[in-house]
Design a protein around this motif. Structure first.
Motif, PDB file in Angstrom:
ATOM      1  N   ASN A 139       0.163   3.940   1.513  1.00 16.89           N
ATOM      2  CA  ASN A 139       0.074   4.624   2.814  1.00 16.89           C
ATOM      3  C   ASN A 139       0.457   3.758   4.011  1.00 16.89           C
ATOM      4  O   ASN A 139       0.575   4.262   5.107  1.00 16.89           O
ATOM      5  N   CYS A 140       0.542   2.435   3.783  1.00 21.57           N
ATOM      6  CA  CYS A 140       0.748   1.532   4.917  1.00 21.57           C
ATOM      7  C   CYS A 140       1.836   0.523   4.572  1.00 21.57           C
ATOM      8  O   CYS A 140       2.029   0.204   3.404  1.00 21.57           O
ATOM      9  N   TYR A 155      -7.093   2.276   0.608  1.00 26.42           N
ATOM     10  CA  TYR A 155      -6.462   2.690  -0.649  1.00 26.42           C
ATOM     11  C   TYR A 155      -6.632   1.596  -1.708  1.00 26.42           C
ATOM     12  O   TYR A 155      -6.512   0.412  -1.406  1.00 26.42           O
ATOM     13  N   CYS A 165      -6.175  -1.993   0.036  1.00 27.48           N
ATOM     14  CA  CYS A 165      -5.566  -2.041   1.363  1.00 27.48           C
ATOM     15  C   CYS A 165      -6.654  -2.230   2.413  1.00 27.48           C
ATOM     16  O   CYS A 165      -7.602  -1.460   2.467  1.00 27.48           O
ATOM     17  N   CYS A 207      -6.375   1.003   5.166  1.00 30.69           N
ATOM     18  CA  CYS A 207      -6.729   2.402   4.919  1.00 30.69           C
ATOM     19  C   CYS A 207      -7.718   2.547   3.768  1.00 30.69           C
ATOM     20  O   CYS A 207      -8.200   3.641   3.508  1.00 30.69           O
ATOM     21  N   CYS A 260       0.843  -1.194   0.000  1.00 26.69           N
ATOM     22  CA  CYS A 260       0.000   0.000   0.000  1.00 26.69           C
ATOM     23  C   CYS A 260       0.882   1.250   0.000  1.00 26.69           C
ATOM     24  O   CYS A 260       1.960   1.248   0.582  1.00 26.69           O
TER      25      CYS A 260
HETATM   26 ZN    ZN Z   1      -3.192   1.273   3.338  1.00 27.98          ZN
END
Ligand code: ZN
Ligand code: ADP
Ligand code: ZN
Length: 743
Positions: free
Chosen positions: A460-461, A481, A476, A479, A458
């Motif tokens: 963001n993660c 995404y 994801c 989050c 991901c």
């Molecule tokens: Zn994420």
């Protein structure tokens, strides 16, 4: 006169305001007030009123005045106020946030006015319409409206009526003009169980011998009218619900209140319905999946004493019941009692705190008690009651392990073994039902590159993205995404990408292919997204319009499907391999609860568990239905490693979008903590959190262990005081006392 007010902000202290003379005789703690705050107007709660400011407090500028008292009655009773303060103190949560969590969402939004009950447009027949009807010059449409309304016992919601009858508003207006129909603004109570009002009351069951013994003891404890914690350890299908119902009825006869907490009502609507059918309108329902209006109305029904029984999820621990004598925490081992954002309370533990304050009987019920709860029962802190067998002498299901290493060696299969496939085929032929558990949604767990070995993560993660075939996207699960399926590896540009690890979506496809024509359905976060979708899927299965239900742990919770004779668990390994100190315990709960769904009716049940690691002690004890054996083994590990219940535990975590800022915050925290630490307490870290980055925030953590919970609390208090003295920005730092995971 001065008033201390807390605001619903992440601030750990209150603010002082002056109380204008006109308001002085009305102001009380627990009330909501409107106050000026940094050029804004905010709704706050009165904590305390006092004639003089505390001596250590020296205001830098003139104190501002309270603008308005928002509630004539206090919303938070003294008892709940005390509980809220306890929470704020124990979990290090700002009191303003706790009080906000204690009220239904619409009440803390800061409206300056509220109406306890919404009025809505309703339609009914005029009481004197008969004379007009005698002349009857009505069209067929108009006549049908009259007939429908004649059947209704009370005014019907206008919006509902229009939808259900299919007549136009104009038709209704014309009838209104004739003086036949009345359209008016009425008080309407929104009822979350509306559809089952009027269901035939269920018949009472003759208690079994075990139920009778437990009930006798519980009624005796109830009559002592003092705080008594009890662990009710009853195997799956032992009839715990019936015991709760009996106790509640006893209390209702004395006009006393009961609170029943459940992990997730949306998943087990059956139980709430059962309570309503048996006890009637005195039952109120509180959970977060309700609409804001429903929650608001239910809250007021409780507050006004119209509802004396509350069934709810964790936030219902704040239900404003005045004469609380009984709190039941059903499936007390369930992690969903722990709130994962501030205030990070555990409603199971709060049940004991509230029960102690109210002098109530508190029953923790489970087939698989949390290690902590069993430990306290062992040590005599809780009374212990056992229901060792299922009702009507139904046998416990037979559980078998399938060693997937042998399966793989001989057939090359790794998803559905030939043994499980045969078992499914047999049940289908006998028109029995089947549950298949795989605790992972999506089609594949991740996408991997054969050339460089990287998986696609991901943005963001620090988590691999899961493949969702129906949406044709990588997603994801932390989050939300999502992105298109790449055709080249983002790290090395290789085209050799492949999918790894099956999810429920793939299993559904696979079984559809293997068993053509079979009625199959899937329950997971994806299929349950639409409102009412879960209960639809569950009730279709209940009515046997579906043969096989595939799903995640959602299908393991408290369901009672009498025709299920086979439970297949595709992998015990996912959850065992989870790097968390509770993973064995969680796996034991999941497998036992899931097994407990088999053989609940007249037909005996069987459970097949697939694993690549059949030697694991957790599986051995699941197989033998041996909770005590599992407890002993697990307790030894916990004692050795200084984990709960042998040690108090807290996590201090820093989070920030910038790695440097997060690292700096945690280093600072570590330094301060070490400056206040005592001998009995150990501080581990700082380290990167196992989930090192979530929603674009980097996470570092410190783990604090202490044999003595008071020490733990003292150290964290000392740390916060020190941080405040130094003016450190604490918004990046999160404290979790009694965490359920260390991820
Ligand atoms: Zn994420
Ligand atoms: P638990 O929560 O302990 O797993 P439940 O309360 O769901 O068990 O009860 C399991 C099933 O047994 C339910 O269908 C319930 O209606 C039935 N049951 C409970 N008590 C009795 C009884 N005394 N006689 C017959 N059936 C019962
Ligand atoms: Zn690559």
């Amino acid at each position: 006169m001065y008033v201390e007010v807390v605001l619903p902000l992440p601030l750990r202290h209150g603010f002082y305001y002056r109380c204008p003379p006109a308001l002085c005789n009305r102001i009380q703690s627990g009330q909501r007030v409107l106050v000026p705050f940094q050029n804004r107007k905010l709704t706050g709660f009165v904590v305390e009123t006092r004639l003089e400011l505390p001596p250590e407090f020296s205001p830098t500028s003139a104190l501002k005045e309270i603008i308005l008292i928002l509630d004539e009655e206090t919303l938070i009773s003294p008892g709940l106020f005390k509980l809220s303060k306890w929470i704020s103190d124990y979990y290090f949560a700002p009191l303003g946030e706790v009080l906000k969590a204690a009220l239904p969402p619409t009440l803390h939004k800061g409206q300056s006015k509220y109406s306890p009950i919404k009025t809505q447009l309703t339609v009914s027949l005029q009481s004197d319409c008969q004379q007009v009807l005698q002349k009857k010059k009505l069209t067929a449409k108009q006549l049908s409206v009259v007939q429908l309304l004649e059947k209704a016992a009370q005014p019907v919601l206008l919006s509902d009526f229009l939808v259900r009858s299919g007549v136009s508003a104009a038709t209704l207006r014309s009838l209104e003009k004739k003086g036949i129909v009345r359209i008016s603004n009425e008080r309407v109570i929104r009822d979350p169980l509306g559809s089952c009002v009027g269901d035939a009351p269920v018949s009472r069951l003759e208690p079994t011998v075990e139920q009778r013994v437990a009930l006798g003891e519980l009624i005796r404890l109830l009559e002592q009218r003092s705080y008594t914690p009890v662990l009710l350890h009853g195997v799956t299908g032992s009839g715990k619900t019936e015991i709760y119902l009996n106790l509640i009825e006893t209390l209702l006869a004395q006009q006393q209140d009961s609170l029943v907490l459940m992990p997730e009502i949306g998943l087990t609507p059956r139980v709430a319905r059962e309570f309503r059918a048996r006890l009637g309108r005195t039952v109120a329902i509180l959970h977060s999946a309700l609409g804001a209006g429903e929650r608001y109305d239910e809250w007021w029904r409780i507050r006004r004493g119209e509802a004396k029984v509350v069934i709810g999820t964790r936030s219902a621990i704040f239900a404003p019941l005045p004469n609380l004598r009984l709190i039941v925490v059903d499936e007390e081992h369930d992690d969903s009692y722990k709130q994962q954002e501030s205030p990070r309370y555990n409603a199971r533990d709060l049940a004991l705190v509230r029960g102690r304050m109210a002098g109530a009987l508190v029953i923790l019920g489970s087939a698989t008690p949390a290690i902590e709860s069993f430990y306290h029962a062992r040590n005599g802190k809780y009374q212990y009651l056992r229901l060792a067998s299922r009702v009507q002498d139904r046998p416990m299901p037979k559980i078998r392990l399938i060693d997937m290493r042998t399966e793989f060696a001989s057939t090359g299969r790794s998803v559905v073994s030939s043994e499980l496939e045969t078992a499914i085929r047999e049940r289908l032929a006998r028109k029995e039902q089947i549950l298949i558990l795989l605790n992972r949604r999506g089609y594949s767990a991740c996408m991997l590159c054969r050339s460089c070995g990287q998986n696609i993560q991901c943005r963001n993660c620090s988590i691999p993205l899961a493949y969702h075939k129906s949406r044709n996207r990588l997603l994801c699960h932390y989050c939300g995404y999502q992105q298109k399926i790449p055709n080249k590896c983002p790290s090395c540009n290789s085209e050799y990408l492949y999918f790894l690890g099956e999810g429920t979506e793939k299993i559904e496809a696979l079984l559809t292919e293997k068993f053509p024509g079979v009625r199959l359905s899937r329950l997971d976060r994806d299929t349950a997204q639409r409102k009412n979708a879960r209960s639809q899927i569950l009730s279709n299965f209940q009515r046997h319009e579906v043969d096989i239900l595939v799903g995640t742990q959602m299908i393991s919770k408290g369901h009672d499907f009498p025709n299920v004779t086979l439970v297949g668990i595709l992998s015990a390994d996912n959850s065992l391999a989870f790097p968390d100190f509770r993973s064995a315990e969680r796996t034991f709960h999941l497998l036992t609860q899931m097994s407990g769904r088999a053989g609940r009716g007249d037909l005996p049940g069987e459970v097949l568990i697939q694993t690549f690691f059949p030697e694991h002690y957790c599986l051995k004890y699941v197989l033998q239905h041996d909770y005590e054996g599992f407890y002993e083994k697990e307790a030894r590990f916990r004692r050795f490693m200084h984990y709960p219940p042998f040690s108090g535990l807290a996590v201090v975590q820093s989070r920030d979008k910038s790695l440097d800022v997060a690292a700096q915050a945690i280093n600072h925290a570590a330094k301060l903590l070490r400056s206040v630490v005592s001998d009995e307490t150990r501080i581990l870290g700082p380290t990167l959190a196992p989930l090192a980055r979530i929603k674009s925030e980097h996470r570092f953590q410190i783990i604090i262990k202490s044999e003595n919970r008071n020490h733990l609390n003292t150290i964290l208090k000392g740390y916060l005081a020190e941080a405040e003295r130094l003016g450190i920005d604490m918004r990046k730092v999160h404290i979790d006392v009694d965490p359920v995971t260390l991820m």
